[in-house]
Design a protein around this motif. Sequence first.
Motif, mmCIF file in Angstrom:
data_model
loop_
_atom_site.group_PDB
_atom_site.id
_atom_site.type_symbol
_atom_site.label_atom_id
_atom_site.label_comp_id
_atom_site.label_asym_id
_atom_site.label_seq_id
_atom_site.Cartn_x
_atom_site.Cartn_y
_atom_site.Cartn_z
ATOM 1 N N ARG A 32 36.709 29.606 51.621
ATOM 2 C CA ARG A 32 36.456 29.192 50.232
ATOM 3 C C ARG A 32 34.990 29.384 49.850
ATOM 4 O O ARG A 32 34.678 29.890 48.761
ATOM 5 C CB ARG A 32 36.876 27.730 50.055
ATOM 6 N N LEU A 33 34.070 28.996 50.741
ATOM 7 C CA LEU A 33 32.645 29.187 50.461
ATOM 8 C C LEU A 33 32.313 30.668 50.329
ATOM 9 O O LEU A 33 31.544 31.072 49.441
ATOM 10 C CB LEU A 33 31.813 28.555 51.580
ATOM 11 N N PHE A 34 32.890 31.485 51.204
ATOM 12 C CA PHE A 34 32.672 32.933 51.147
ATOM 13 C C PHE A 34 33.186 33.491 49.821
ATOM 14 O O PHE A 34 32.515 34.310 49.175
ATOM 15 C CB PHE A 34 33.392 33.583 52.333
ATOM 16 N N ASP A 35 34.360 33.047 49.388
ATOM 17 C CA ASP A 35 34.937 33.512 48.123
ATOM 18 C C ASP A 35 34.030 33.176 46.943
ATOM 19 O O ASP A 35 33.786 34.014 46.064
ATOM 20 C CB ASP A 35 36.318 32.876 47.904
ATOM 21 N N ILE A 36 33.547 31.937 46.901
ATOM 22 C CA ILE A 36 32.731 31.502 45.767
ATOM 23 C C ILE A 36 31.432 32.298 45.679
ATOM 24 O O ILE A 36 31.053 32.802 44.609
ATOM 25 C CB ILE A 36 32.439 29.988 45.869
ATOM 26 N N VAL A 37 30.740 32.424 46.808
ATOM 27 C CA VAL A 37 29.436 33.108 46.806
ATOM 28 C C VAL A 37 29.600 34.581 46.440
ATOM 29 O O VAL A 37 28.904 35.106 45.552
ATOM 30 C CB VAL A 37 28.763 32.967 48.191
ATOM 31 N N ASP A 95 40.085 47.363 36.299
ATOM 32 C CA ASP A 95 41.014 46.437 35.645
ATOM 33 C C ASP A 95 41.212 45.161 36.454
ATOM 34 O O ASP A 95 41.647 44.131 35.912
ATOM 35 C CB ASP A 95 42.365 47.121 35.410
ATOM 36 N N GLU A 96 40.870 45.187 37.750
ATOM 37 C CA GLU A 96 41.048 44.012 38.596
ATOM 38 C C GLU A 96 39.866 43.042 38.536
ATOM 39 O O GLU A 96 39.970 41.901 38.997
ATOM 40 C CB GLU A 96 41.236 44.456 40.065
ATOM 41 N N LEU A 97 38.726 43.461 37.971
ATOM 42 C CA LEU A 97 37.514 42.645 38.027
ATOM 43 C C LEU A 97 37.655 41.265 37.399
ATOM 44 O O LEU A 97 37.088 40.291 37.925
ATOM 45 C CB LEU A 97 36.346 43.402 37.380
ATOM 46 N N PRO A 98 38.385 41.082 36.277
ATOM 47 C CA PRO A 98 38.518 39.723 35.727
ATOM 48 C C PRO A 98 39.177 38.735 36.685
ATOM 49 O O PRO A 98 39.051 37.516 36.499
ATOM 50 C CB PRO A 98 39.376 39.937 34.473
ATOM 51 N N GLN A 99 39.862 39.232 37.708
ATOM 52 C CA GLN A 99 40.470 38.315 38.676
ATOM 53 C C GLN A 99 39.427 37.567 39.501
ATOM 54 O O GLN A 99 39.765 36.610 40.212
ATOM 55 C CB GLN A 99 41.414 39.087 39.599
ATOM 56 N N LEU A 100 38.167 37.983 39.415
ATOM 57 C CA LEU A 100 37.107 37.203 40.053
ATOM 58 C C LEU A 100 37.077 35.782 39.491
ATOM 59 O O LEU A 100 36.694 34.841 40.200
ATOM 60 C CB LEU A 100 35.752 37.896 39.855
ATOM 61 N N TYR A 101 37.485 35.632 38.229
ATOM 62 C CA TYR A 101 37.590 34.290 37.643
ATOM 63 C C TYR A 101 38.681 33.499 38.360
ATOM 64 O O TYR A 101 38.514 32.302 38.644
ATOM 65 C CB TYR A 101 37.896 34.397 36.150
ATOM 66 N N ASN A 102 39.811 34.150 38.669
ATOM 67 C CA ASN A 102 40.872 33.479 39.436
ATOM 68 C C ASN A 102 40.384 33.058 40.818
ATOM 69 O O ASN A 102 40.817 32.033 41.349
ATOM 70 C CB ASN A 102 42.081 34.388 39.594
ATOM 71 N N LEU A 115 37.221 32.205 41.531
ATOM 72 C CA LEU A 115 36.329 31.056 41.349
ATOM 73 C C LEU A 115 37.105 29.778 41.060
ATOM 74 O O LEU A 115 36.698 28.686 41.477
ATOM 75 C CB LEU A 115 35.329 31.339 40.216
ATOM 76 N N THR A 116 38.224 29.888 40.350
ATOM 77 C CA THR A 116 39.025 28.698 40.053
ATOM 78 C C THR A 116 39.877 28.248 41.229
ATOM 79 O O THR A 116 40.441 27.150 41.204
ATOM 80 C CB THR A 116 39.943 28.949 38.845
ATOM 81 N N GLY A 117 39.996 29.075 42.263
ATOM 82 C CA GLY A 117 40.729 28.693 43.454
ATOM 83 C C GLY A 117 42.173 29.150 43.491
ATOM 84 O O GLY A 117 42.883 28.864 44.466
ATOM 85 N N ASP A 118 42.642 29.849 42.450
ATOM 86 C CA ASP A 118 44.023 30.342 42.469
ATOM 87 C C ASP A 118 44.185 31.522 43.419
ATOM 88 O O ASP A 118 45.276 31.753 43.950
ATOM 89 C CB ASP A 118 44.454 30.778 41.060
ATOM 90 N N MET A 119 43.102 32.274 43.616
ATOM 91 C CA MET A 119 43.147 33.455 44.474
ATOM 92 C C MET A 119 41.971 33.432 45.438
ATOM 93 O O MET A 119 41.038 32.639 45.297
ATOM 94 C CB MET A 119 43.104 34.743 43.632
ATOM 95 N N SER A 120 42.036 34.318 46.417
ATOM 96 C CA SER A 120 40.927 34.565 47.324
ATOM 97 C C SER A 120 40.470 36.003 47.123
ATOM 98 O O SER A 120 41.162 36.804 46.485
ATOM 99 C CB SER A 120 41.377 34.341 48.771
ATOM 100 N N LEU A 121 39.317 36.349 47.647
ATOM 101 C CA LEU A 121 38.886 37.751 47.567
ATOM 102 C C LEU A 121 39.822 38.644 48.360
ATOM 103 O O LEU A 121 40.142 39.752 47.939
ATOM 104 C CB LEU A 121 37.451 37.889 48.101
#
Length: 460
Positions: free
Chosen positions: A272-277, A360-367, A369-375
């Motif tokens: 999770r920390l890795f995903d956020i950073v 087209d996948e870049l907006p999923q970075l918001y997902n 950050l919200t925790g619905d997805m991982s990198l």
Amino acid sequence: MIKVFNHWFHRKTIAQVAVDLMFPVACVVLAAMWIGHGAPLALERVAFYAVIFALTMIVLNAWLGIYNRVHSRTREETQARAVLSLYLAIPLAYLVFSLLSVAEVDRSFMLLSGLAALFATLARRVHLAHSRTSSLLSHRVLVFGVGEEAENVGRVLRKSDPDIHIVGFYPSVNDTEIVVPSQVILSQDRSLSDTAHALRVDEIIVAVRERRGGSLPLRELLDCKLSGVRVLDLASYFERALGQIRLDSLRVGWLIFGEGFRQSWRRTTIKRLFDIVVAFLLLLLATPVMLLAAILIILEDGFSIFYRQERVGLDGRLFKIIKFRSMRNDAESDGKPRWAMVDDDRVTRVGRVLRKLRIDELPQLYNVLTGDMSLVGPRPERPYFVDQLTRDIPFFAVRHSVKPGLTGWAQVSYHYGSTIDDAVQKLQYDLYYVKNHSLFLDVVILFETVGVVLTGKGAR
């Protein structure tokens, strides 16, 4: 194969990377020693900059696919990638060696030495990529069984691993159906262990469906293992050699009692920390590209810019995924879900470019950050397709035991697909990730994702 942090690497790939690291460094250091003529030239400093140059070129060559052992490129395509690597190496070498505090003539000589070493290694890579495997590097495998599973493993191995040499198929006492060609079936005049030793076998793959009732010669298999011959079942072999867990060789007991498939609070916290950073940094870097993409979408097809769609996430929970809209506004006007396809006529001109470059996948970075997805994780599917695939494909629901990802092991290992068979193939890679996921594997996948984008592999 060599296991590094729960992920398997082929010994040949590791050897190639080691040579590509050591050879340019050695050439530059020898050039520095030749220039110095015994003078106290700072060899440690020279070696440090040479290592930086070599490591950077290894990264670039990996992104260009030069280290891929299995590929469908022509020799001309491989040569083109090697030439591109050399073009990129010239300014890079100049930049790195210009930082050395030595005379201009000395710096130029070391730069030329590094480039000459790189040229030699690239020429060797091109030759190896299109030459027959030498007997020194070949891996001798004996398949135990002659039925459908044995024929399947033989076909997959020949297609997927050029270093494999199948010495033959040894029949099981309970084989009721012979599927493999008779000319590759080994004689039972000698025992399995004697046959393995006579043929200098490195590995035995057990490829029989029925293992009860004395169908396996356990004593002979144990003798082989104690004498240094590796003995693997199908699931373990495909996991190690192909980075996938094959459904046709998978048993529920193997999932329950085997290693892997572990979830822990430590792994979850670190991931999770890795995903956020990383997601936050990627959003900052990608903001100009995302703004340009939004403008181009509006100019071609008007609003809306984003496309929200329900997907299945961790433990089967639903969430809304966000992407740049790459299809026409009326793409699914009849309300019926459809697989996205290669050369889909619903895709706009701007959308086709966005898909090819994965913008087209870049907006999923918001997902993320919200925790619905991982990198990194299995790609999320729509509920309609999840219901269908869960009915048709065994173990499909296992992929929902981890968060879905922006990219995944299946995305960097398998071409883009839109059929049930493609879903089966991708699931086998997803199961490998679910079983072996670690921070190291996440970094490997993110690294290979860059190479996929650069080469256009798997573009929709």
